[in-house]
Design a protein around this motif. Structure first.
Motif, PDB file in Angstrom:
ATOM      1  N   VAL A  29       0.951  -1.467  -0.057  1.00  0.00           N
ATOM      2  CA  VAL A  29       0.068   0.004  -0.152  1.00  0.00           C
ATOM      3  C   VAL A  29       0.698   1.479  -0.078  1.00  0.00           C
ATOM      4  O   VAL A  29       0.547   2.375  -0.650  1.00  0.00           O
ATOM      5  N   ALA A  30       1.940   1.326   0.938  1.00  0.00           N
ATOM      6  CA  ALA A  30       2.873   2.341   0.741  1.00  0.00           C
ATOM      7  C   ALA A  30       3.554   2.701  -0.572  1.00  0.00           C
ATOM      8  O   ALA A  30       3.630   3.992  -1.016  1.00  0.00           O
ATOM      9  N   TYR A  31       3.887   1.567  -1.191  1.00  0.00           N
ATOM     10  CA  TYR A  31       4.252   1.919  -2.589  1.00  0.00           C
ATOM     11  C   TYR A  31       3.343   2.282  -3.346  1.00  0.00           C
ATOM     12  O   TYR A  31       3.754   3.238  -4.402  1.00  0.00           O
ATOM     13  N   LEU A  32       2.171   1.810  -3.463  1.00  0.00           N
ATOM     14  CA  LEU A  32       0.952   2.127  -4.428  1.00  0.00           C
ATOM     15  C   LEU A  32       0.828   3.703  -4.065  1.00  0.00           C
ATOM     16  O   LEU A  32       0.171   4.365  -4.962  1.00  0.00           O
ATOM     17  N   VAL A  33       0.715   3.912  -2.774  1.00  0.00           N
ATOM     18  CA  VAL A  33       0.387   5.504  -2.515  1.00  0.00           C
ATOM     19  C   VAL A  33       1.333   6.283  -3.029  1.00  0.00           C
ATOM     20  O   VAL A  33       1.212   7.555  -3.578  1.00  0.00           O
ATOM     21  N   ARG A  34       2.612   6.160  -2.904  1.00  0.00           N
ATOM     22  CA  ARG A  34       3.886   6.604  -3.414  1.00  0.00           C
ATOM     23  C   ARG A  34       3.563   6.805  -5.122  1.00  0.00           C
ATOM     24  O   ARG A  34       4.004   8.071  -5.495  1.00  0.00           O
ATOM     25  N   ARG A  35       3.359   5.841  -5.628  1.00  0.00           N
ATOM     26  CA  ARG A  35       3.357   5.935  -7.117  1.00  0.00           C
ATOM     27  C   ARG A  35       1.960   6.554  -7.615  1.00  0.00           C
ATOM     28  O   ARG A  35       2.350   7.349  -8.590  1.00  0.00           O
ATOM     29  N   ASN A  36       0.915   6.514  -6.957  1.00  0.00           N
ATOM     30  CA  ASN A  36      -0.313   7.259  -7.431  1.00  0.00           C
ATOM     31  C   ASN A  36      -0.367   8.514  -6.851  1.00  0.00           C
ATOM     32  O   ASN A  36      -1.244   9.321  -7.624  1.00  0.00           O
ATOM     33  N   LEU A  37      -0.130   9.020  -5.561  1.00  0.00           N
ATOM     34  CA  LEU A  37      -0.345  10.247  -5.084  1.00  0.00           C
ATOM     35  C   LEU A  37       0.958  10.971  -4.659  1.00  0.00           C
ATOM     36  O   LEU A  37       1.123  12.187  -4.549  1.00  0.00           O
ATOM     37  N   GLY A  38       2.329  10.173  -4.557  1.00  0.00           N
ATOM     38  CA  GLY A  38       3.511  10.942  -4.597  1.00  0.00           C
ATOM     39  C   GLY A  38       3.692  10.970  -3.140  1.00  0.00           C
ATOM     40  O   GLY A  38       3.147  10.366  -2.282  1.00  0.00           O
ATOM     41  N   SER A  39       4.685  12.021  -2.936  1.00  0.00           N
ATOM     42  CA  SER A  39       5.078  12.059  -1.445  1.00  0.00           C
ATOM     43  C   SER A  39       4.535  13.110  -0.636  1.00  0.00           C
ATOM     44  O   SER A  39       4.130  14.175  -1.655  1.00  0.00           O
ATOM     45  N   PRO A  40       4.211  13.160   0.599  1.00  0.00           N
ATOM     46  CA  PRO A  40       4.405  12.344   1.482  1.00  0.00           C
ATOM     47  C   PRO A  40       3.362  10.995   1.455  1.00  0.00           C
ATOM     48  O   PRO A  40       2.116  11.283   1.004  1.00  0.00           O
ATOM     49  N   ILE A  41       3.862   9.729   1.795  1.00  0.00           N
ATOM     50  CA  ILE A  41       2.806   8.909   1.556  1.00  0.00           C
ATOM     51  C   ILE A  41       1.619   8.694   2.901  1.00  0.00           C
ATOM     52  O   ILE A  41       0.815   8.016   2.879  1.00  0.00           O
ATOM     53  N   PHE A  42       2.253   9.404   4.124  1.00  0.00           N
ATOM     54  CA  PHE A  42       1.303   9.422   5.094  1.00  0.00           C
ATOM     55  C   PHE A  42       0.694  10.580   5.252  1.00  0.00           C
ATOM     56  O   PHE A  42       1.175  11.799   4.973  1.00  0.00           O
ATOM     57  N   PHE A  43      -0.792  10.714   5.697  1.00  0.00           N
ATOM     58  CA  PHE A  43      -1.448  11.882   6.311  1.00  0.00           C
ATOM     59  C   PHE A  43      -1.407  11.860   7.423  1.00  0.00           C
ATOM     60  O   PHE A  43      -1.597  10.983   8.323  1.00  0.00           O
ATOM     61  N   THR A  44      -0.803  12.996   8.145  1.00  0.00           N
ATOM     62  CA  THR A  44      -0.876  13.260   9.666  1.00  0.00           C
ATOM     63  C   THR A  44      -1.470  14.449  10.084  1.00  0.00           C
ATOM     64  O   THR A  44      -1.638  15.397   9.334  1.00  0.00           O
ATOM     65  N   GLN A  45      -2.163  14.212  10.960  1.00  0.00           N
ATOM     66  CA  GLN A  45      -2.846  15.292  11.691  1.00  0.00           C
ATOM     67  C   GLN A  45      -3.080  15.234  13.102  1.00  0.00           C
ATOM     68  O   GLN A  45      -3.104  14.036  13.669  1.00  0.00           O
ATOM     69  N   MET A  46      -3.034  16.480  13.880  1.00  0.00           N
ATOM     70  CA  MET A  46      -3.344  16.432  15.250  1.00  0.00           C
ATOM     71  C   MET A  46      -4.769  16.322  15.494  1.00  0.00           C
ATOM     72  O   MET A  46      -5.653  16.731  14.972  1.00  0.00           O
ATOM     73  N   ARG A  47      -4.779  14.867  16.356  1.00  0.00           N
ATOM     74  CA  ARG A  47      -6.134  14.806  16.858  1.00  0.00           C
ATOM     75  C   ARG A  47      -6.380  14.726  18.170  1.00  0.00           C
ATOM     76  O   ARG A  47      -5.320  14.388  18.978  1.00  0.00           O
ATOM     77  N   GLY A  84      -7.922   6.575  -4.092  1.00  0.00           N
ATOM     78  CA  GLY A  84      -8.027   6.993  -2.634  1.00  0.00           C
ATOM     79  C   GLY A  84      -9.379   6.532  -2.176  1.00  0.00           C
ATOM     80  O   GLY A  84      -9.589   5.979  -0.949  1.00  0.00           O
ATOM     81  N   GLN A  85     -10.480   6.542  -3.131  1.00  0.00           N
ATOM     82  CA  GLN A  85     -11.587   5.819  -2.633  1.00  0.00           C
ATOM     83  C   GLN A  85     -11.549   4.380  -2.255  1.00  0.00           C
ATOM     84  O   GLN A  85     -11.978   3.881  -1.481  1.00  0.00           O
TER      85      GLN A  85
END
Length: 203
Positions: A29-47, A84-85
């Motif tokens: 999944v990390a590889y596919l996110v990088r290929r399809n959406l680019g960097s960064p592969i993670f979405f980070t947010q304060m919760r 993403g969906q």
């Protein structure tokens, strides 16, 4: 106190095993996110976590960085790609939250961590959802997820706080698996996920 220790042990064992067993899938999944959406592969947010204490939550990215002519990010529904969906409908975007569980910021099961700005909008009863750690999945998620209204979700969250047992957690995890397979309740009608919470109508 004993129940809290039991839940923590359950979280550590469950998240640890999941990371080990799912590590090939996480890498793919990390590889596919990088290929399809680019960097960064993670979405980070304060919760907000236990007691409303903030922490950084990790998820796989599901949205592009598409912007309008003025450089402003486009609305969520226009940045949520087909890839993403797929990640959201299968809940694969939630896999990095296993690290939050290992760190003790989240639990496998509990009310979902929402936005920090919502803290000041909750009624005192709704705010009780923060009496336990937030979870990767929860009672509201297996009873409608984003197809529910905010008020319905918060009532289910508080019910979970008042009725937690290890058996209930196991039941929720099983129901979550079924929900993921069926891809139920991924989004509210007319929205990429849920409309913004603006406070309860009943105050």
């Amino acid at each position: 106190m004993r129940s809290l220790v039991l839940k923590r042990v359950f979280d550590l064992i469950g998240a640890g095993l999941a990371i080990v067993l799912l590590s090939p899938l996480i890498a793919i999944v990390a590889y596919l996110v990088r290929r399809n959406l680019g960097s960064p592969i993670f979405f980070t947010q304060m919760r907000p976590g236990l007691g409303g204490k903030p922490f950084v939550m990790y998820k796989f990215r599901t949205m592009s960085d598409a912007r309008d002519s003025e450089g402003q990010l486009l609305p969520d529904d226009r940045r949520l790609t087909q890839f993403g969906q797929f990640l959201r409908s299968t809940s694969l975007d939630e896999l990095p939250e296993l690290w939050n569980v290992i760190k003790g910021e989240m639990s496998l099961v509990g009310p979902r961590p929402l936005l920090m700005k919502y803290l000041e909008l909750y009624t005192p009863e709704q705010a009780r959802r923060h009496e336990v750690k937030p979870g990767i999945t929860g009672w509201a998620q297996v009873n409608g997820r984003n197809a529910l209204t905010w008020e319905e979700k918060f009532k289910l969250d508080v019910w979970y706080v008042d009725n937690w047992t290890l058996t209930l957690d196991l039941r929720i995890l099983w129901l979550t698996l079924l929900k993921v397979v069926r891809r139920d309740g991924i989004s509210a009608a007319g929205h990429a996920t849920m409309p913004e919470f603006r406070g309860s109508r009943n105050g």
